[in-house]
Design an enzyme around this catalytic site. Sequence first.
Site, PDB file in Angstrom:
ATOM      1  N   ASN A  85       6.945   0.673  -1.371  1.00  0.00           N
ATOM      2  CA  ASN A  85       7.474   0.525  -2.721  1.00  0.00           C
ATOM      3  C   ASN A  85       8.149   1.827  -3.128  1.00  0.00           C
ATOM      4  O   ASN A  85       7.602   2.914  -2.880  1.00  0.00           O
ATOM      5  CB  ASN A  85       6.343   0.185  -3.693  1.00  0.00           C
ATOM      6  CG  ASN A  85       5.714  -1.165  -3.397  1.00  0.00           C
ATOM      7  OD1 ASN A  85       6.399  -2.098  -2.991  1.00  0.00           O
ATOM      8  ND2 ASN A  85       4.407  -1.271  -3.583  1.00  0.00           N
ATOM      9  N   VAL A  94       2.114   5.523  -6.921  1.00  0.00           N
ATOM     10  CA  VAL A  94       1.726   6.849  -6.431  1.00  0.00           C
ATOM     11  C   VAL A  94       2.974   7.488  -5.826  1.00  0.00           C
ATOM     12  O   VAL A  94       3.552   6.966  -4.870  1.00  0.00           O
ATOM     13  CB  VAL A  94       0.602   6.760  -5.382  1.00  0.00           C
ATOM     14  CG1 VAL A  94       0.294   8.143  -4.821  1.00  0.00           C
ATOM     15  CG2 VAL A  94      -0.659   6.136  -6.002  1.00  0.00           C
ATOM     16  N   HIS A  98       4.242   6.360   1.004  1.00  0.00           N
ATOM     17  CA  HIS A  98       3.205   5.644   1.748  1.00  0.00           C
ATOM     18  C   HIS A  98       3.724   4.270   2.131  1.00  0.00           C
ATOM     19  O   HIS A  98       4.604   3.719   1.465  1.00  0.00           O
ATOM     20  CB  HIS A  98       1.910   5.518   0.932  1.00  0.00           C
ATOM     21  CG  HIS A  98       2.102   4.912  -0.421  1.00  0.00           C
ATOM     22  ND1 HIS A  98       2.626   5.613  -1.482  1.00  0.00           N
ATOM     23  CD2 HIS A  98       1.876   3.655  -0.883  1.00  0.00           C
ATOM     24  CE1 HIS A  98       2.698   4.829  -2.548  1.00  0.00           C
ATOM     25  NE2 HIS A  98       2.252   3.625  -2.204  1.00  0.00           N
ATOM     26  N   HIS A 100       2.375   0.412   2.974  1.00  0.00           N
ATOM     27  CA  HIS A 100       1.293  -0.562   2.954  1.00  0.00           C
ATOM     28  C   HIS A 100       1.372  -1.405   4.223  1.00  0.00           C
ATOM     29  O   HIS A 100       2.451  -1.902   4.566  1.00  0.00           O
ATOM     30  CB  HIS A 100       1.446  -1.523   1.771  1.00  0.00           C
ATOM     31  CG  HIS A 100       1.389  -0.886   0.420  1.00  0.00           C
ATOM     32  ND1 HIS A 100       0.276  -0.958  -0.392  1.00  0.00           N
ATOM     33  CD2 HIS A 100       2.303  -0.162  -0.280  1.00  0.00           C
ATOM     34  CE1 HIS A 100       0.516  -0.335  -1.532  1.00  0.00           C
ATOM     35  NE2 HIS A 100       1.742   0.157  -1.490  1.00  0.00           N
TER      36      HIS A 100
HETATM   37  P1  AMP Z   1       2.110   1.810  -4.807  1.00  0.00           P
HETATM   38  O1  AMP Z   1       1.899   0.984  -6.035  1.00  0.00           O
HETATM   39  O2  AMP Z   1       3.020   1.174  -3.812  1.00  0.00           O
HETATM   40  O3  AMP Z   1       2.508   3.227  -5.155  1.00  0.00           O
HETATM   41  O4  AMP Z   1       0.703   1.856  -4.084  1.00  0.00           O
HETATM   42  C1  AMP Z   1      -0.293   2.763  -4.394  1.00  0.00           C
HETATM   43  C2  AMP Z   1      -1.536   2.221  -3.783  1.00  0.00           C
HETATM   44  O5  AMP Z   1      -2.495   3.258  -3.713  1.00  0.00           O
HETATM   45  C3  AMP Z   1      -2.185   1.078  -4.583  1.00  0.00           C
HETATM   46  O6  AMP Z   1      -2.256  -0.093  -3.766  1.00  0.00           O
HETATM   47  C4  AMP Z   1      -3.569   1.624  -4.916  1.00  0.00           C
HETATM   48  O7  AMP Z   1      -4.564   0.641  -4.850  1.00  0.00           O
HETATM   49  C5  AMP Z   1      -3.756   2.700  -3.870  1.00  0.00           C
HETATM   50  N1  AMP Z   1      -4.660   3.777  -4.214  1.00  0.00           N
HETATM   51  C6  AMP Z   1      -4.651   4.520  -5.356  1.00  0.00           C
HETATM   52  N2  AMP Z   1      -5.636   5.440  -5.320  1.00  0.00           N
HETATM   53  C7  AMP Z   1      -6.270   5.286  -4.121  1.00  0.00           C
HETATM   54  C8  AMP Z   1      -7.367   5.925  -3.490  1.00  0.00           C
HETATM   55  N3  AMP Z   1      -8.030   6.940  -4.069  1.00  0.00           N
HETATM   56  N4  AMP Z   1      -7.740   5.504  -2.254  1.00  0.00           N
HETATM   57  C9  AMP Z   1      -7.093   4.487  -1.664  1.00  0.00           C
HETATM   58  N5  AMP Z   1      -6.050   3.837  -2.214  1.00  0.00           N
HETATM   59  C10 AMP Z   1      -5.640   4.217  -3.420  1.00  0.00           C
END
Ligand code: AMP
Length: 116
Positions: A85, A94, A98, A100
């Site tokens: 994303n 975030v 990253h 998924h």
């Molecule tokens: P995005 O919305 O694509 O930026 O994805 C961020 C992802 O990070 C989401 O699916 C969250 O559930 C995941 N996330 C946020 N904090 C943590 C954490 N501490 N450990 C593992 N996953 C996390």
Amino acid sequence: MSDCIFCKLVNGEIPTEFLYEDEHVVAFRDASPLAPVHVLVVPKAHHRDILDNVPAQTLASVVEAIKTVVDTTGIRDSGFRVITNTGKEGGQSVMHLHFHILGGRPLNATFGEEEL
Ligand code: AMP
């Protein structure tokens, strides 16, 4: 970046189990899984997104991490999805690059709001 949650996960400040680690990336389970397998592949260096000068070696490590994760979680043959994303309208929450990896159930083939 000191206030970045993924930097803290990568450097061990927030403990988590890595399903894969090499010089450039780590992989760990998403805290709010949207599928039976939901793993994040995260570069160790802080890049905001896929357009933020990501070195080729890092992208090669991302592919190696994906191969390892889909093998160890048993979703290679059934199929899976890889998503990064990007930006506000792309659904990025975030701001540390990253990827998924989602699998373990049938995934809707559309790109609507209700499904990843
Ligand atoms: P995005 O919305 O694509 O930026 O994805 C961020 C992802 O990070 C989401 O699916 C969250 O559930 C995941 N996330 C946020 N904090 C943590 C954490 N501490 N450990 C593992 N996953 C996390």
